[in-house]
Design a protein around this motif. Structure first.
Motif, PDB file in Angstrom:
ATOM      1  N   ALA A  25      49.784  43.542  43.306  1.00  0.00           N
ATOM      2  CA  ALA A  25      51.077  43.992  42.819  1.00  0.00           C
ATOM      3  C   ALA A  25      50.944  45.249  41.953  1.00  0.00           C
ATOM      4  CB  ALA A  25      51.751  42.884  42.013  1.00  0.00           C
ATOM      5  N   ASP A  26      49.892  45.293  41.134  1.00  0.00           N
ATOM      6  CA  ASP A  26      49.733  46.408  40.200  1.00  0.00           C
ATOM      7  C   ASP A  26      48.307  46.431  39.651  1.00  0.00           C
ATOM      8  OD1 ASP A  26      49.668  44.254  38.444  1.00  0.00           O
ATOM      9  OD2 ASP A  26      51.701  44.605  37.722  1.00  0.00           O
ATOM     10  N   GLU A  27      48.076  47.319  38.684  1.00  0.00           N
ATOM     11  CA  GLU A  27      46.749  47.457  38.073  1.00  0.00           C
ATOM     12  C   GLU A  27      46.291  46.153  37.424  1.00  0.00           C
ATOM     13  OE1 GLU A  27      44.789  50.189  38.187  1.00  0.00           O
ATOM     14  OE2 GLU A  27      46.275  51.336  39.291  1.00  0.00           O
ATOM     15  N   ALA A  28      47.210  45.445  36.799  1.00  0.00           N
ATOM     16  CA  ALA A  28      46.863  44.179  36.150  1.00  0.00           C
ATOM     17  C   ALA A  28      46.374  43.160  37.174  1.00  0.00           C
ATOM     18  CB  ALA A  28      48.056  43.632  35.380  1.00  0.00           C
ATOM     19  N   ALA A  29      46.964  43.167  38.355  1.00  0.00           N
ATOM     20  CA  ALA A  29      46.534  42.246  39.411  1.00  0.00           C
ATOM     21  C   ALA A  29      45.122  42.584  39.889  1.00  0.00           C
ATOM     22  CB  ALA A  29      47.514  42.297  40.582  1.00  0.00           C
ATOM     23  N   ILE A  30      44.800  43.871  39.930  1.00  0.00           N
ATOM     24  CA  ILE A  30      43.449  44.274  40.322  1.00  0.00           C
ATOM     25  C   ILE A  30      42.446  43.789  39.280  1.00  0.00           C
ATOM     26  CG2 ILE A  30      41.903  46.249  40.652  1.00  0.00           C
ATOM     27  CD1 ILE A  30      44.274  47.751  41.856  1.00  0.00           C
ATOM     28  N   GLU A  31      42.750  44.007  38.017  1.00  0.00           N
ATOM     29  CA  GLU A  31      41.841  43.573  36.947  1.00  0.00           C
ATOM     30  C   GLU A  31      41.683  42.053  36.946  1.00  0.00           C
ATOM     31  OE1 GLU A  31      39.888  45.518  35.178  1.00  0.00           O
ATOM     32  OE2 GLU A  31      40.758  47.168  36.323  1.00  0.00           O
ATOM     33  N   ALA A  32      42.769  41.330  37.202  1.00  0.00           N
ATOM     34  CA  ALA A  32      42.688  39.869  37.272  1.00  0.00           C
ATOM     35  C   ALA A  32      41.817  39.436  38.446  1.00  0.00           C
ATOM     36  CB  ALA A  32      44.089  39.273  37.400  1.00  0.00           C
ATOM     37  N   ARG A  33      41.921  40.133  39.562  1.00  0.00           N
ATOM     38  CA  ARG A  33      41.091  39.819  40.734  1.00  0.00           C
ATOM     39  C   ARG A  33      39.617  40.016  40.414  1.00  0.00           C
ATOM     40  NH1 ARG A  33      38.092  38.197  43.992  1.00  0.00           N
ATOM     41  NH2 ARG A  33      38.102  38.586  46.226  1.00  0.00           N
ATOM     42  N   PHE A  34      39.291  41.100  39.710  1.00  0.00           N
ATOM     43  CA  PHE A  34      37.898  41.362  39.350  1.00  0.00           C
ATOM     44  C   PHE A  34      37.388  40.360  38.312  1.00  0.00           C
ATOM     45  CE2 PHE A  34      38.595  46.045  40.579  1.00  0.00           C
ATOM     46  CZ  PHE A  34      38.342  45.743  41.908  1.00  0.00           C
ATOM     47  N   ALA A  35      38.243  39.922  37.412  1.00  0.00           N
ATOM     48  CA  ALA A  35      37.843  38.910  36.434  1.00  0.00           C
ATOM     49  C   ALA A  35      37.504  37.593  37.132  1.00  0.00           C
ATOM     50  CB  ALA A  35      38.945  38.706  35.397  1.00  0.00           C
ATOM     51  N   ARG A  36      38.319  37.219  38.136  1.00  0.00           N
ATOM     52  CA  ARG A  36      38.026  35.992  38.896  1.00  0.00           C
ATOM     53  C   ARG A  36      36.712  36.138  39.658  1.00  0.00           C
ATOM     54  NH1 ARG A  36      43.356  36.606  40.291  1.00  0.00           N
ATOM     55  NH2 ARG A  36      42.826  37.151  42.433  1.00  0.00           N
ATOM     56  N   GLU A  37      36.509  37.300  40.260  1.00  0.00           N
ATOM     57  CA  GLU A  37      35.275  37.540  41.019  1.00  0.00           C
ATOM     58  C   GLU A  37      34.059  37.486  40.097  1.00  0.00           C
ATOM     59  OE1 GLU A  37      32.918  38.115  44.343  1.00  0.00           O
ATOM     60  OE2 GLU A  37      35.065  37.743  44.279  1.00  0.00           O
ATOM     61  N   ALA A  38      34.168  38.038  38.889  1.00  0.00           N
ATOM     62  CA  ALA A  38      33.047  38.048  37.951  1.00  0.00           C
ATOM     63  C   ALA A  38      32.653  36.638  37.533  1.00  0.00           C
ATOM     64  CB  ALA A  38      33.398  38.887  36.722  1.00  0.00           C
ATOM     65  N   ARG A  39      33.631  35.735  37.426  1.00  0.00           N
ATOM     66  CA  ARG A  39      33.310  34.335  37.108  1.00  0.00           C
ATOM     67  C   ARG A  39      32.603  33.664  38.273  1.00  0.00           C
ATOM     68  NH1 ARG A  39      38.445  34.644  34.792  1.00  0.00           N
ATOM     69  NH2 ARG A  39      39.406  33.587  36.546  1.00  0.00           N
ATOM     70  N   PHE A  40      32.960  34.043  39.487  1.00  0.00           N
ATOM     71  CA  PHE A  40      32.365  33.443  40.692  1.00  0.00           C
ATOM     72  C   PHE A  40      31.003  34.048  40.994  1.00  0.00           C
ATOM     73  CE2 PHE A  40      31.878  33.746  45.353  1.00  0.00           C
ATOM     74  CZ  PHE A  40      31.713  32.397  45.626  1.00  0.00           C
TER      75      PHE A  40
END
Length: 111
Positions: free
Chosen positions: A74-89
């Protein structure tokens, strides 16, 4: 045989620059097999996030080529949230930002 993540990223950035675009490595991951995410920005500001395609899209004929799938954002915040989830995984992922009107010319895309 699949090329390393580091070599793929180097090749991608070189091709983008050669064609007059812009590329920046925002995050370095594992040299050999880190997942690669590409943030593609068009000159009009539109942003598309490309992530690794699921293994189910791989075939014997592609020779282990990396394939990408556009991810809904949706926006920049969604990209950062996606990367935060990936970093935990899996923290060993790459993020490359490119500026080009034709991201599909540089990334092997699936459906």
């Amino acid at each position: 045989m699949r090329i390393t993540s580091e070599l793929f990223v180097a090749q991608l950035t070189r091709r983008i620059f050669k064609d007059g675009g812009f590329a920046a490595i925002l995050r370095k991951g594992a040299e050999a097999a880190g997942a690669i995410f590409v943030v593609a920005r068009a000159r009009d500001g539109a942003v598309t996030l490309y992530g690794p395609a699921p293994q189910s899209f791989a075939s014997d004929e592609d020779g282990g080529e990396r394939r990408f799938l556009a991810e809904p954002i949706a926006d920049e915040a969604a990209i950062e949230a996606r990367f935060a989830r990936e970093a935990r995984f899996d923290p060993d992922f790459w993020v490359i930002e490119i500026e080009t009107e034709r991201a599909g010319d540089y990334l092997p895309l699936v459906g």
